[in-house]
Design a protein around this motif. Structure first.
Motif, PDB file in Angstrom:
ATOM      1  N   ARG A 147     -33.308  -8.849 -11.399  1.00  0.00           N
ATOM      2  CA  ARG A 147     -32.234  -9.795 -11.725  1.00  0.00           C
ATOM      3  C   ARG A 147     -31.953 -10.729 -10.555  1.00  0.00           C
ATOM      4  O   ARG A 147     -31.799 -11.944 -10.739  1.00  0.00           O
ATOM      5  CB  ARG A 147     -30.965  -9.032 -12.125  1.00  0.00           C
ATOM      6  CG  ARG A 147     -29.688  -9.860 -12.104  1.00  0.00           C
ATOM      7  CD  ARG A 147     -29.766 -11.086 -13.003  1.00  0.00           C
ATOM      8  NE  ARG A 147     -28.758 -12.086 -12.641  1.00  0.00           N
ATOM      9  CZ  ARG A 147     -28.869 -13.387 -12.870  1.00  0.00           C
ATOM     10  NH1 ARG A 147     -29.944 -13.876 -13.461  1.00  0.00           N
ATOM     11  NH2 ARG A 147     -27.913 -14.214 -12.512  1.00  0.00           N
ATOM     12  N   PHE A 148     -31.887 -10.180  -9.340  1.00  0.00           N
ATOM     13  CA  PHE A 148     -31.609 -11.009  -8.167  1.00  0.00           C
ATOM     14  C   PHE A 148     -32.719 -12.050  -7.984  1.00  0.00           C
ATOM     15  O   PHE A 148     -32.449 -13.211  -7.674  1.00  0.00           O
ATOM     16  CB  PHE A 148     -31.463 -10.153  -6.913  1.00  0.00           C
ATOM     17  CG  PHE A 148     -30.346  -9.142  -6.975  1.00  0.00           C
ATOM     18  CD1 PHE A 148     -29.206  -9.388  -7.725  1.00  0.00           C
ATOM     19  CD2 PHE A 148     -30.430  -7.932  -6.294  1.00  0.00           C
ATOM     20  CE1 PHE A 148     -28.166  -8.463  -7.791  1.00  0.00           C
ATOM     21  CE2 PHE A 148     -29.395  -7.003  -6.347  1.00  0.00           C
ATOM     22  CZ  PHE A 148     -28.267  -7.264  -7.100  1.00  0.00           C
ATOM     23  N   ALA A 149     -33.971 -11.647  -8.203  1.00  0.00           N
ATOM     24  CA  ALA A 149     -35.091 -12.584  -8.094  1.00  0.00           C
ATOM     25  C   ALA A 149     -34.988 -13.667  -9.171  1.00  0.00           C
ATOM     26  O   ALA A 149     -35.245 -14.849  -8.909  1.00  0.00           O
ATOM     27  CB  ALA A 149     -36.416 -11.837  -8.218  1.00  0.00           C
ATOM     28  N   GLN A 150     -34.601 -13.265 -10.395  1.00  0.00           N
ATOM     29  CA  GLN A 150     -34.440 -14.220 -11.498  1.00  0.00           C
ATOM     30  C   GLN A 150     -33.390 -15.284 -11.167  1.00  0.00           C
ATOM     31  O   GLN A 150     -33.574 -16.472 -11.466  1.00  0.00           O
ATOM     32  CB  GLN A 150     -34.052 -13.478 -12.778  1.00  0.00           C
ATOM     33  CG  GLN A 150     -33.855 -14.386 -13.978  1.00  0.00           C
ATOM     34  CD  GLN A 150     -33.132 -13.688 -15.115  1.00  0.00           C
ATOM     35  OE1 GLN A 150     -32.154 -12.962 -14.876  1.00  0.00           O
ATOM     36  NE2 GLN A 150     -33.598 -13.885 -16.340  1.00  0.00           N
ATOM     37  N   ALA A 151     -32.283 -14.861 -10.552  1.00  0.00           N
ATOM     38  CA  ALA A 151     -31.229 -15.809 -10.188  1.00  0.00           C
ATOM     39  C   ALA A 151     -31.756 -16.861  -9.212  1.00  0.00           C
ATOM     40  O   ALA A 151     -31.453 -18.059  -9.339  1.00  0.00           O
ATOM     41  CB  ALA A 151     -30.033 -15.069  -9.587  1.00  0.00           C
ATOM     42  N   HIS A 152     -32.553 -16.428  -8.231  1.00  0.00           N
ATOM     43  CA  HIS A 152     -33.160 -17.377  -7.288  1.00  0.00           C
ATOM     44  C   HIS A 152     -34.069 -18.361  -8.030  1.00  0.00           C
ATOM     45  O   HIS A 152     -34.034 -19.573  -7.771  1.00  0.00           O
ATOM     46  CB  HIS A 152     -33.961 -16.634  -6.217  1.00  0.00           C
ATOM     47  CG  HIS A 152     -33.129 -16.076  -5.102  1.00  0.00           C
ATOM     48  ND1 HIS A 152     -32.761 -16.822  -4.009  1.00  0.00           N
ATOM     49  CD2 HIS A 152     -32.589 -14.845  -4.917  1.00  0.00           C
ATOM     50  CE1 HIS A 152     -32.025 -16.074  -3.190  1.00  0.00           C
ATOM     51  NE2 HIS A 152     -31.909 -14.870  -3.716  1.00  0.00           N
ATOM     52  N   GLU A 153     -34.870 -17.844  -8.958  1.00  0.00           N
ATOM     53  CA  GLU A 153     -35.782 -18.704  -9.731  1.00  0.00           C
ATOM     54  C   GLU A 153     -34.990 -19.714 -10.563  1.00  0.00           C
ATOM     55  O   GLU A 153     -35.329 -20.909 -10.606  1.00  0.00           O
ATOM     56  CB  GLU A 153     -36.657 -17.834 -10.639  1.00  0.00           C
ATOM     57  CG  GLU A 153     -37.647 -16.953  -9.887  1.00  0.00           C
ATOM     58  CD  GLU A 153     -38.119 -15.750 -10.719  1.00  0.00           C
ATOM     59  OE1 GLU A 153     -37.853 -15.728 -11.943  1.00  0.00           O
ATOM     60  OE2 GLU A 153     -38.733 -14.840 -10.139  1.00  0.00           O
TER      61      GLU A 153
ATOM     62  N   ALA B  22     -24.969 -10.708  -3.751  1.00  0.00           N
ATOM     63  CA  ALA B  22     -26.318 -10.138  -3.808  1.00  0.00           C
ATOM     64  C   ALA B  22     -27.334 -11.179  -4.272  1.00  0.00           C
ATOM     65  O   ALA B  22     -28.525 -11.032  -4.013  1.00  0.00           O
ATOM     66  CB  ALA B  22     -26.339  -8.931  -4.742  1.00  0.00           C
ATOM     67  N   ASN B  23     -26.875 -12.201  -4.958  1.00  0.00           N
ATOM     68  CA  ASN B  23     -27.752 -13.310  -5.356  1.00  0.00           C
ATOM     69  C   ASN B  23     -26.969 -14.616  -5.349  1.00  0.00           C
ATOM     70  O   ASN B  23     -25.744 -14.604  -5.449  1.00  0.00           O
ATOM     71  CB  ASN B  23     -28.373 -13.062  -6.732  1.00  0.00           C
ATOM     72  CG  ASN B  23     -27.366 -13.115  -7.870  1.00  0.00           C
ATOM     73  OD1 ASN B  23     -26.855 -12.083  -8.298  1.00  0.00           O
ATOM     74  ND2 ASN B  23     -27.075 -14.298  -8.385  1.00  0.00           N
TER      75      ASN B  23
ATOM     76  N   TYR C  78     -23.490 -14.933 -10.405  1.00  0.00           N
ATOM     77  CA  TYR C  78     -23.652 -13.898  -9.369  1.00  0.00           C
ATOM     78  C   TYR C  78     -23.062 -12.613  -9.916  1.00  0.00           C
ATOM     79  O   TYR C  78     -21.975 -12.601 -10.502  1.00  0.00           O
ATOM     80  CB  TYR C  78     -23.011 -14.361  -8.050  1.00  0.00           C
ATOM     81  CG  TYR C  78     -21.749 -13.673  -7.577  1.00  0.00           C
ATOM     82  CD1 TYR C  78     -21.811 -12.580  -6.705  1.00  0.00           C
ATOM     83  CD2 TYR C  78     -20.489 -14.130  -7.965  1.00  0.00           C
ATOM     84  CE1 TYR C  78     -20.648 -11.975  -6.247  1.00  0.00           C
ATOM     85  CE2 TYR C  78     -19.328 -13.532  -7.504  1.00  0.00           C
ATOM     86  CZ  TYR C  78     -19.415 -12.449  -6.652  1.00  0.00           C
ATOM     87  OH  TYR C  78     -18.262 -11.849  -6.194  1.00  0.00           O
ATOM     88  N   TRP C  79     -23.813 -11.514  -9.787  1.00  0.00           N
ATOM     89  CA  TRP C  79     -23.338 -10.214 -10.237  1.00  0.00           C
ATOM     90  C   TRP C  79     -23.916  -9.177  -9.298  1.00  0.00           C
ATOM     91  O   TRP C  79     -25.127  -8.968  -9.254  1.00  0.00           O
ATOM     92  CB  TRP C  79     -23.766  -9.955 -11.687  1.00  0.00           C
ATOM     93  CG  TRP C  79     -23.004  -8.842 -12.349  1.00  0.00           C
ATOM     94  CD1 TRP C  79     -23.511  -7.661 -12.814  1.00  0.00           C
ATOM     95  CD2 TRP C  79     -21.596  -8.808 -12.634  1.00  0.00           C
ATOM     96  NE1 TRP C  79     -22.514  -6.894 -13.367  1.00  0.00           N
ATOM     97  CE2 TRP C  79     -21.326  -7.573 -13.274  1.00  0.00           C
ATOM     98  CE3 TRP C  79     -20.539  -9.686 -12.405  1.00  0.00           C
ATOM     99  CZ2 TRP C  79     -20.037  -7.204 -13.684  1.00  0.00           C
ATOM    100  CZ3 TRP C  79     -19.268  -9.317 -12.819  1.00  0.00           C
ATOM    101  CH2 TRP C  79     -19.027  -8.103 -13.453  1.00  0.00           C
ATOM    102  N   GLY C  80     -23.041  -8.576  -8.526  1.00  0.00           N
ATOM    103  CA  GLY C  80     -23.462  -7.666  -7.471  1.00  0.00           C
ATOM    104  C   GLY C  80     -23.168  -8.286  -6.123  1.00  0.00           C
ATOM    105  O   GLY C  80     -23.443  -9.465  -5.901  1.00  0.00           O
ATOM    106  N   LYS C  81     -22.547  -7.489  -5.238  1.00  0.00           N
ATOM    107  CA  LYS C  81     -22.262  -8.037  -3.909  1.00  0.00           C
ATOM    108  C   LYS C  81     -22.453  -6.979  -2.832  1.00  0.00           C
ATOM    109  O   LYS C  81     -22.365  -5.775  -3.088  1.00  0.00           O
ATOM    110  CB  LYS C  81     -20.864  -8.635  -3.845  1.00  0.00           C
ATOM    111  CG  LYS C  81     -19.718  -7.721  -4.216  1.00  0.00           C
ATOM    112  CD  LYS C  81     -18.417  -8.531  -4.303  1.00  0.00           C
ATOM    113  CE  LYS C  81     -17.284  -7.688  -4.851  1.00  0.00           C
ATOM    114  NZ  LYS C  81     -16.059  -8.477  -5.069  1.00  0.00           N
TER     115      LYS C  81
END
Length: 364
Positions: free
Chosen positions: A243-249, A44-45, A34-37
């Motif tokens: 990036r946030f979408a990639q983390a979900h994937e 954020a992810n 997780y990076w970003g909040k």
């Protein structure tokens, strides 16, 4: 669905005059980062982590009832010595959680804490430290609500402890329970929450039993950029949404991998996630690099060793220069030989720590 207000208690039934509790809580290493909040420590992810076993914080909490006041009252000791420079962080933590633990100003606390890993080793102690403190505070709340009402369930106890730990340090919510912990809502995990960490709900393949993590201490100095500043730089980051979408994937993919035991796919996701985390740092504004030359030397050595031997060893990184070397227990001897022969020279003072998957916080 559990909401934030579910953690705000009614009046307490049983005021304890004084007492003492003690918990240990481990650090953890994220596989999907997780990076970003968002505000109030909301990620954020989503992320998923291995809970560690040996790298932990041991914290005792002594308390006695005092005259209520407008101020929090506590003393803080680290390894037996007063730790004044850490008190503002505890003060801020208490301010954030008072709404959920309204007894905080009713007591004076003496907090004694120590780490099982070397101080200033470059291992983040905020996750283990804040989760250990949250466990102690929940033990006190359980005492206060015991008589005259229904017993606090274990599920609620651990959920709220994780919720509180998150308000001290985001990743601390992943150090409360379980060997593999998800934090953040994701379509592949029905019970996952932004508010607290949850245990991986499926059976994990035996390939990941006692999975090993040898932590190579490349640089033990203070980071040039704090994690808080780094998270904030994702707000206007040009690649943030992708990036946030990639983390979900990747979280969806790793769910299947942890069940199937596919180590080559595990390696691909974990190493990609580590490098993506640092790519976000290098492409933010302002930009920064937390890896050191020796970090890159170690990564290249691991790749060369893996290609030559076909031993399923890989690396991951936190927001720093140190390298976590991850591998199955059945190749432990061969990997440790490789580490001692080829990687220790890149560590500061040749220091490294051997750890493995653990199962969360324990009352002592």
């Amino acid at each position: 669905m559990i909401l934030e207000q579910d953690f705000i208690p009614d009046n307490y039934a049983n005021w304890v005059e004084k007492g003492s509790v003690k918990w240990s809580a481990p650090s953890n290493i994220a596989l999907v980062k997780y990076w970003g909040k968002k505000s109030n420590q909301i990620p954020a992810n989503p992320s998923i982590s291995f809970t560690l076993n040996h790298c932990k914080t041991i914290t005792s909490l002594d308390f006695y009832k005092k005259e209520p006041s407008e101020h929090f009252s506590f003393d803080l000791f680290f390894e037996g010595k007063p730790k004044e420079d850490f008190k503002p962080k505890i003060q801020k933590f208490f301010e954030r959680i008072e709404k959920y633990l309204p007894f905080l100003k009713e007591y004076h606390f003496t907090i004694n804490t120590e780490n099982t890993f070397p101080h200033s080793s470059g291992i983040a102690s905020s996750a283990s430290g804040m989760s250990a403190l949250a466990m102690n505070l929940m033990s006190l709340e359980k005492m206060l609500s015991r008589s005259g009402g229904t017993e606090m369930s274990d599920e609620y106890f651990f959920q709220k402890a994780s919720f509180l730990a998150r308000l001290g340090s985001g990743s601390a919510c992943r150090s409360v329970k379980g060997n593999v912990v998800i934090w953040g809502e994701n379509a592949s995990f029905e019970n996952a929450s932004d508010l607290f960490g949850v245990e991986f709900p499926e059976t994990i393949h035996e390939n990941f039993n006692n999975y090993q993590d040898t932590i190579l201490l490349v640089d033990k100095g203070e980071k040039q950029v704090s994690s808080t500043v780094g998270h904030d730089l994702m707000h206007d980051h040009p690649f943030a949404n992708r990036r946030f979408a990639q983390a979900h994937e990747n979280l969806s993919k790793i769910k299947t991998i942890l069940q199937s035991g596919n180590l080559s796919e595990f390696i691909a996701i974990v190493e990609s996630e580590a490098l993506t985390l640092h790519a976000m740092m290098m492409t933010s504004m302002p930009y920064f690099i937390l890896m050191k030359p020796n970090t890159l030397e170690i990564i290249n050595k691991i790749w060369k060793f893996r290609n030559k031997t076909e031993i399923p060893v890989c690396f991951t990184l936190d927001a720093g220069a140190n390298v976590h070397v991850l591998y199955p227990e059945n190749v432990r001897e061969k990997v440790l030989e490789f580490i001692k022969a080829e990687l220790v020279g890149y560590c500061q003072n040749s220091q490294y720590i051997c750890d493995e998957i653990g199962f969360g916080a324990k009352q002592l």
